[in-house]
Design a protein around this motif. Sequence first.
Motif, PDB file in Angstrom:
ATOM      1  N   SER A  70     -12.736  -4.163  -8.846  1.00  0.00           N
ATOM      2  CA  SER A  70     -12.524  -5.209  -7.844  1.00  0.00           C
ATOM      3  C   SER A  70     -13.539  -5.014  -6.731  1.00  0.00           C
ATOM      4  N   THR A 110     -13.088  -2.695   2.243  1.00  0.00           N
ATOM      5  CA  THR A 110     -13.121  -4.021   2.865  1.00  0.00           C
ATOM      6  C   THR A 110     -11.854  -4.343   3.641  1.00  0.00           C
ATOM      7  N   GLY A 111     -10.796  -3.566   3.409  1.00  0.00           N
ATOM      8  CA  GLY A 111      -9.522  -3.894   4.039  1.00  0.00           C
ATOM      9  C   GLY A 111      -8.835  -5.077   3.388  1.00  0.00           C
ATOM     10  N   THR A 112      -9.319  -5.506   2.243  1.00  0.00           N
ATOM     11  CA  THR A 112      -8.726  -6.616   1.504  1.00  0.00           C
ATOM     12  C   THR A 112      -8.401  -6.157   0.087  1.00  0.00           C
ATOM     13  N   VAL A 113      -7.609  -6.955  -0.622  1.00  0.00           N
ATOM     14  CA  VAL A 113      -7.290  -6.635  -2.012  1.00  0.00           C
ATOM     15  C   VAL A 113      -8.526  -6.749  -2.892  1.00  0.00           C
ATOM     16  N   GLY A 114      -9.338  -7.777  -2.631  1.00  0.00           N
ATOM     17  CA  GLY A 114     -10.518  -8.008  -3.444  1.00  0.00           C
ATOM     18  C   GLY A 114     -10.213  -8.838  -4.669  1.00  0.00           C
ATOM     19  N   LYS A 115     -11.260  -9.165  -5.423  1.00  0.00           N
ATOM     20  CA  LYS A 115     -11.132  -9.944  -6.646  1.00  0.00           C
ATOM     21  C   LYS A 115     -11.752  -9.180  -7.816  1.00  0.00           C
ATOM     22  N   GLY A 169     -12.894  -5.153  -3.527  1.00  0.00           N
ATOM     23  CA  GLY A 169     -12.229  -4.852  -2.261  1.00  0.00           C
ATOM     24  C   GLY A 169     -11.299  -3.668  -2.377  1.00  0.00           C
ATOM     25  N   THR A 188       0.840  -1.190   0.000  1.00  0.00           N
ATOM     26  CA  THR A 188       0.000   0.000   0.000  1.00  0.00           C
ATOM     27  C   THR A 188       0.876   1.241   0.000  1.00  0.00           C
TER      28      THR A 188
END
Length: 323
Positions: free
Chosen positions: A198, A205-210, A200, A91
Amino acid sequence: MTMRRSAIIGTGSVLPKTRLSNDELAQNYHIDTSDAWIVERTGIRFRHIADSDETTGTLATEAARRALKNANVAPEEVGLIIVATTTPDYTLPATAMSVQADLGVGDCIAFDVQAVCSGFLYALSVADSMLRTDSAKVALVIGAETFTRLLNWEDRTTCVLFGDGAGAVVLRQTDDVEKGIQTVKLHADGRYKDLLCSDGGVSTTGTVGKLLMKGREVFRHAVTNLVSVTEEALTASGFSASQVDWVVPHQANARILSATAQKLGVPSEQVVMTVDRHANTAAASVPLALDAAVQDGRIKSGDLVVLEAMGGGFTWGAAVIRF
């Protein structure tokens, strides 16, 4: 006042060690698909997937190192590094900082740009502007991605389309107005952001996501936008499509490439197509294709070259360059 431009004096690229054919992809990831199905719809035959010891930063650094070697430029001459990526190592700090450190570049300007598949063109435009205004004399512009780490391997409509890799160019400030980047035109329209995105992010979401993509809508917008921005860039440069020696498009899908070239009136043999070798590598695909055509001798000094791309957002752009 002396008019300046920036000229591409070297290119370089790299692909991860692991290469998967369509059949290997289907078998290894248990995807209900086939080589025939993927080739017919996309033109893709292979993609490269980064191993655990390969990151966006390591790929970017190697592509940059090769570009510097081909340009006969030492790292200490570089005054600007821009990395276009959707998949940074961290990040923070920017992946450009890793490239700077690993190449041994001293004090310079370094940052990342995020415009998905159009990122390399956005980065090229920024670098061109900075070299024209004397912020630096030599720049590294890199498109690098480990895009497969955003994929949902259970979604065959998207996971077969993408791969990892990196490409780079070295720009040098020049007073020769006949050479170099003639025009870059960029656009964005956030109304369509949900068509390619994505699920996320850091502040959601605090995630990378898809990755999520509505393919038919993206295809329709891609052809229309790419034709329009390419014509816009050519007009602004005082050229017509008939004067173009090579078109180097974003390597998203063979159908998009063919449809765009047909609408522009550019013969297919003048379109650089490498999507079959490495799939869609997002911000890396334009410099990957460009390096392939430079290294195999297709693109030569004096050629008029158009680069074009469209990515999530939507973002899109085109550049007209005299090599």
